[in-house]
Structure formats: structure tokens, C-alpha cells
Design a protein around this motif. Structure first.
Motif, PDB file in Angstrom:
ATOM      1  N   TYR A 222      10.125 -53.641 -43.155  1.00 41.23           N
ATOM      2  CA  TYR A 222       8.856 -52.981 -42.853  1.00 41.23           C
ATOM      3  C   TYR A 222       7.719 -53.530 -43.713  1.00 41.23           C
ATOM      4  CZ  TYR A 222      10.400 -49.326 -39.633  1.00 41.23           C
ATOM      5  OH  TYR A 222      10.853 -48.640 -38.538  1.00 41.23           O
ATOM      6  N   ASP A 223       8.023 -53.838 -44.971  1.00 40.18           N
ATOM      7  CA  ASP A 223       6.990 -54.382 -45.847  1.00 40.18           C
ATOM      8  C   ASP A 223       6.512 -55.750 -45.353  1.00 40.18           C
ATOM      9  OD1 ASP A 223       5.614 -54.133 -48.615  1.00 40.18           O
ATOM     10  OD2 ASP A 223       6.509 -56.128 -48.659  1.00 40.18           O
ATOM     11  N   GLN A 224       7.451 -56.604 -44.941  1.00 33.86           N
ATOM     12  CA  GLN A 224       7.067 -57.917 -44.417  1.00 33.86           C
ATOM     13  C   GLN A 224       6.327 -57.777 -43.088  1.00 33.86           C
ATOM     14  OE1 GLN A 224       7.524 -60.893 -46.073  1.00 33.86           O
ATOM     15  NE2 GLN A 224       6.126 -61.588 -44.470  1.00 33.86           N
ATOM     16  N   PHE A 225       6.752 -56.816 -42.268  1.00 31.32           N
ATOM     17  CA  PHE A 225       6.073 -56.559 -40.989  1.00 31.32           C
ATOM     18  C   PHE A 225       4.627 -56.135 -41.213  1.00 31.32           C
ATOM     19  CE2 PHE A 225       5.002 -53.257 -37.770  1.00 31.32           C
ATOM     20  CZ  PHE A 225       4.843 -54.099 -36.683  1.00 31.32           C
ATOM     21  N   LEU A 243       3.451 -50.051 -36.691  1.00 27.60           N
ATOM     22  CA  LEU A 243       2.869 -50.229 -38.020  1.00 27.60           C
ATOM     23  C   LEU A 243       2.688 -48.890 -38.721  1.00 27.60           C
ATOM     24  CD1 LEU A 243       1.735 -52.285 -40.023  1.00 27.60           C
ATOM     25  CD2 LEU A 243      -0.498 -52.033 -38.923  1.00 27.60           C
ATOM     26  N   SER A 244       2.272 -47.875 -37.976  1.00 29.49           N
ATOM     27  CA  SER A 244       2.123 -46.553 -38.586  1.00 29.49           C
ATOM     28  C   SER A 244       3.466 -46.010 -39.057  1.00 29.49           C
ATOM     29  CB  SER A 244       1.490 -45.587 -37.575  1.00 29.49           C
ATOM     30  OG  SER A 244       2.345 -45.381 -36.459  1.00 29.49           O
ATOM     31  N   TYR A 249       7.452 -44.858 -43.468  1.00 30.10           N
ATOM     32  CA  TYR A 249       8.757 -45.074 -44.092  1.00 30.10           C
ATOM     33  C   TYR A 249       8.593 -45.607 -45.513  1.00 30.10           C
ATOM     34  CZ  TYR A 249      13.538 -46.571 -44.899  1.00 30.10           C
ATOM     35  OH  TYR A 249      14.794 -46.734 -45.431  1.00 30.10           O
ATOM     36  N   LEU A 250       7.682 -46.569 -45.704  1.00 26.93           N
ATOM     37  CA  LEU A 250       7.481 -47.135 -47.034  1.00 26.93           C
ATOM     38  C   LEU A 250       6.974 -46.083 -48.016  1.00 26.93           C
ATOM     39  CD1 LEU A 250       5.892 -50.588 -46.112  1.00 26.93           C
ATOM     40  CD2 LEU A 250       8.163 -50.179 -47.060  1.00 26.93           C
ATOM     41  N   ASP A 265      -0.320 -46.125 -51.993  1.00 27.60           N
ATOM     42  CA  ASP A 265      -0.952 -47.137 -51.128  1.00 27.60           C
ATOM     43  C   ASP A 265      -0.460 -47.016 -49.686  1.00 27.60           C
ATOM     44  OD1 ASP A 265      -2.307 -48.086 -53.327  1.00 27.60           O
ATOM     45  OD2 ASP A 265      -0.855 -49.673 -53.756  1.00 27.60           O
ATOM     46  N   ALA A 266       0.855 -46.855 -49.514  1.00 27.19           N
ATOM     47  CA  ALA A 266       1.407 -46.741 -48.161  1.00 27.19           C
ATOM     48  C   ALA A 266       0.936 -45.459 -47.474  1.00 27.19           C
ATOM     49  CB  ALA A 266       2.930 -46.798 -48.208  1.00 27.19           C
TER      50      ALA A 266
END
Length: 414
Positions: A222-225, A243-244, A249-250, A265-266
């Protein structure tokens, strides 16, 4: 050259090349059906309408003209009219491969699976290397939930174009529906490494890792996405929803790991999406509570250590047999903490820890073996002052190796 750009899926370059060709020869309709496909993919409504009108004025009975007009009606979601023009093109040229494939697409939009399969089959009979027809058959059987057939046709399309990420992602989707998670994982990783055209392979990979109960890999995917979407800036509604969910999740993941800055931040990014705004506010409130709890723990730990230092500096040691006059002067002069006293006394086997001496003085009981007393004093160094800092250090060391578990080659981003 324009056909090469089309095969490479370089839509903008292909469009510019066809525009240059039309300036050189505006009455030539050869390969203009490919140009109409490019305009259809790029959703250029106005330019496709102009091309269809000009083609009709030049030669409305040419198969390419009928195909162009059919693409125009398909882009306007008038699929019945599109089918009629594709049929007209096939009456003019029964071996017109492009018309068979496009008519199969229209039947899929009309949910007429039988006619779609027949159209794709006719296209494959004319040209077994038409990967679009194989891919269309795979999509049709996937809609019918015949996943084994669908997987076979997707593999045939993949064999014709092994670097096309659409076919690899399609195979991964079928494997996921069959609950073959390892095969699905390999497909999505492969799609990302060859260059994910649609940009959805990483979020689908994250969902597979969720099924495999691998939260760290889910967070990495998810972070790379999310980083890729910052560069690509896609306007796709589906990718926006993914993306949302990735940011949500992050935020929860970093909150569980007590990475409060990353979680903040997330969660702040989640506020930009309507579907995750309410949950983001809840996460932000939890982050604020966690920060306050950590701050209170640090203050209480600092206050307790200060009180111990003050007691040691103000109260004289009452057992003269345990502490000499010289070391008593050092304690009063420097106001050492209990841990530092233990370190200073570690070289002298006749001196115990201060806390141990105070307890023995009050109980009037002590051991007669000075070596054992020195060993006990060195093992009773206080360890309760910085537990929060130790926990944060552990999480920091974990974050240093956080991205080392995801062993894939990052694709180049345009």
C-alpha cells in the motif's frame, strides 16, 4: 510507425503520428480504424466525432468508415447502433478482423455472452494471433464465472504478449477468485515488474497479503501504491477508492506500531476522501490520546528518577561498614543516581548498591560475604525509568528493516 506506437500502447505518440499522416493525406482512410481505436481509448469525443464525419463524407461504404462510426457510437454508449455499423462493415468485408473483435466488445457491453463468444471465436479463426480476441474470450468466461476457461484464454493472450500487464493482472484476479493466493501473488508482482499499465496490481497484491495474514507486506504494498499514485496522478475513480483504502490501512497499521508521526500523515491523507473522512477523524483522535499517554509516561518517569536522586543526595548512608567516608563524600558532592553508584562500586567488592544498603540498614540483616554482596548490588540496577524509550527503540529498529521484506524490483515510472 503509428501501428508500432499502438502495439506499444503509447497512445499520445500514436495519436500525434496519425494527425501528421492526416495532414499529409486527409482523404486516405487506410488504418484510420486504428486511429479511431486510439481516440476511443483516450476518450477524445470531439476528435472522434470529427473523424467519423469526415470518413462518412469521404466514403461511407468503406469498411474502415463503418468501423470508425461504430467506435464513435460505442464511446457515446449507444451500443446497439455500434453493433449495426460493425455488422455493416462485416457485410462489406467478412474477413475484417477488427470488426469481429470490436463487435464482440459491444456484445459484452450488452451482456449478450453467446454472441460475444461467437464474435471472438470468428476473430480467432481469422487470426489466431489476435490477442484482443483471446483476452475478450477470457473476460466473457470470467463474467460467466467459468474461471478455468477464463484462465486458459488469458494465458493464450499472455503468451502472445508476455509483457502486457493487463493479461497478467487478469490471471491474478482469476487465481484470487479460485483462492490460489500464491499464484495470484506471483501474478501481481510480475505485473508490477513489467510495468503496470492500469496501476492496480499493487493494491490487488495488498489484498492478497491480507488474505495470507501478512500485515507488514500489506503495508509495504500500500505504501508503494500510494507513492506511485503521487507520481502518476491518475484520475481513475477505482484507483481513487483504492488509494483512500490504502491510506486508511496505513494509518491503522502505523498506529498499532506506535509510529504516530507516520500514522498522522496517513490519517491526514484520508481526510481528502469522502468515504474515509469519518474514520480518519477517529484515528486522529486515537493518535492524540496515544501522544498524551506517552507524554505523561515520560513526565512520570522523569519525576520518579529526580526524586530518587534527591533522596540519595540528602539522606546520609547509615551503615558505615558498607560505605567508606571517601565514597560518602563523592555521593554528597556529585549526587550520583543509583545506577551510577552501582557502576562506581562495581570495582570495589566491599561496597553494595545504595538501595540494598538502605534496606539492610532498616532490617538490621545482611550477609557476611562481601563478594556476594557486590554481585547482588551490580545485578539490582534500576530498569524502570525508560521503558517507553526502549519500546520506541525497538519499533525504530523494526522500521529500519521495514521495506527489506518486499523483494521485488521497482518498475520505472514515466
Amino acid at each position: 510507425m503509428a501501428k508500432c506506437y499502438d502495439n506499444l500502447r503509447e497512445g499520445r505518440e500514436c495519436k500525434q503520428t496519425f494527425e501528421y499522416i492526416r495532414k499529409l493525406d486527409p482523404y486516405n482512410l487506410d488504418f484510420m480504424d486504428i486511429y479511431s481505436n486510439v481516440l476511443f481509448v483516450l476518450e477524445e469525443h470531439v476528435q472522434l466525432a470529427i473523424l467519423a464525419q469526415e470518413a462518412c463524407e469521404i466514403d461511407k461504404y468503406k469498411p474502415e468508415s463503418c468501423c470508425i462510426i461504430g467506435n464513435y457510437y460505442s464511446l457515446q454508449n449507444e451500443h446497439y447502433k455500434a453493433v449495426n455499423y460493425f455488422k455493416r462493415a462485416l457485410k462489406l468485408n467478412p474477413n475484417y478482423l477488427q470488426a469481429w473483435t470490436l463487435m464482440g466488445h459491444e456484445y459484452m457491453e450488452l451482456k449478450n455472452s453467446t454472441s460475444a463468444i461467437q464474435s471472438y471465436t470468428n476473430a480467432i479463426d481469422l487470426n489466431p494471433k489476435d490477442y484482443r480476441a483471446w483476452y475478450g474470450l477470457g473476460q466473457t468466461y470470467e463474467i460467466l464465472k467459468l474461471y478455468s476457461y477464463s484462465l486458459y484464454y488469458y494465458k493464450q493472450a499472455y503468451l502472445l504478449r508476455p509483457n502486457d500487464s493487463r493479461f497478467i493482472v487478469a490471471m491474478g484476479d482469476v487465481y484470487a477468485k479460485l483462492e490460489k493466493w500464491d499464484e495470484a501473488k506471483r501474478c501481481f508482482i510480475k505485473a508490477y515488474t513489467v510495468g503496470d499499465y492500469e496501476g492496480s496490481s499493487l493494491c490487488k497484491l495488498a489484498k492478497v497479503y491480507e488474505k495470507l495474514n501478512e500485515p507488514i507486506n500489506v503495508a509495504i504494498a500500500y505504501d508503494q501504491f500510494s507513492e506511485d499514485q503521487k507520481i502518476l496522478k491518475s484520475n481513475s475513480t477505482l484507483l481513487t477508492q483504492e488509494l483512500s483504502q490504502a491510506y486508511k490501512y496505513l494509518a491503522n497499521f502505523y498506529l498499532k506500531k506506535m509510529k504516530l508521526d507516520n500514522a498522522y500523515d496517513a490519517a491526514t491523507k484520508c481526510l481528502e476522501f469522502a468515504e474515509t473522512r469519518q474514520e480518519a477523524q477517529s484515528i486522529l483522535s486515537q493518535i492524540a490520546q496515544s501522544r498524551n499517554a506517552l507524554r505523561e509516561q515520560e513526565q512520570s518517569a522523569a519525576g520518579s528518577s529526580t526524586n530518587v536522586d534527591m533522596e540519595i543526595g540528602s539522606n546520609p548512608v547509615q551503615n558505615d561498614d558498607l560505605v567508606s567516608n571517601d565514597q560518602m563524600n563523592q555521593i554528597n558532592r556529585r549526587a550520583l543516581s543509583p545506577s551510577l553508584i552501582a557502576l562506581d562500586n562495581s570495582d570495589n567488592p566491599n561496597i553494595n548498591d545504595t538501595n540494598t544498603s538502605l534496606n539492610l540498614a532498616s532490617n538490621q540483616q545482611m550477609s557476611t560475604d562481601p563478594v556476594n554482596q557486590a554481585a547482588s548490588s551490580s545485578s539490582e540496577v534500576p530498569t524502570n525509568s525508560n521503558s517507553t524509550q526502549i519500546q520506541q527503540d525497538d519499533s525504530d529498529s523494526e522500521s529500519e528493516h521495514f521495506f527489506s521484506n518486499f523483494n521485488i524490483k521497482k518498475r520505472p515510472l514515466n
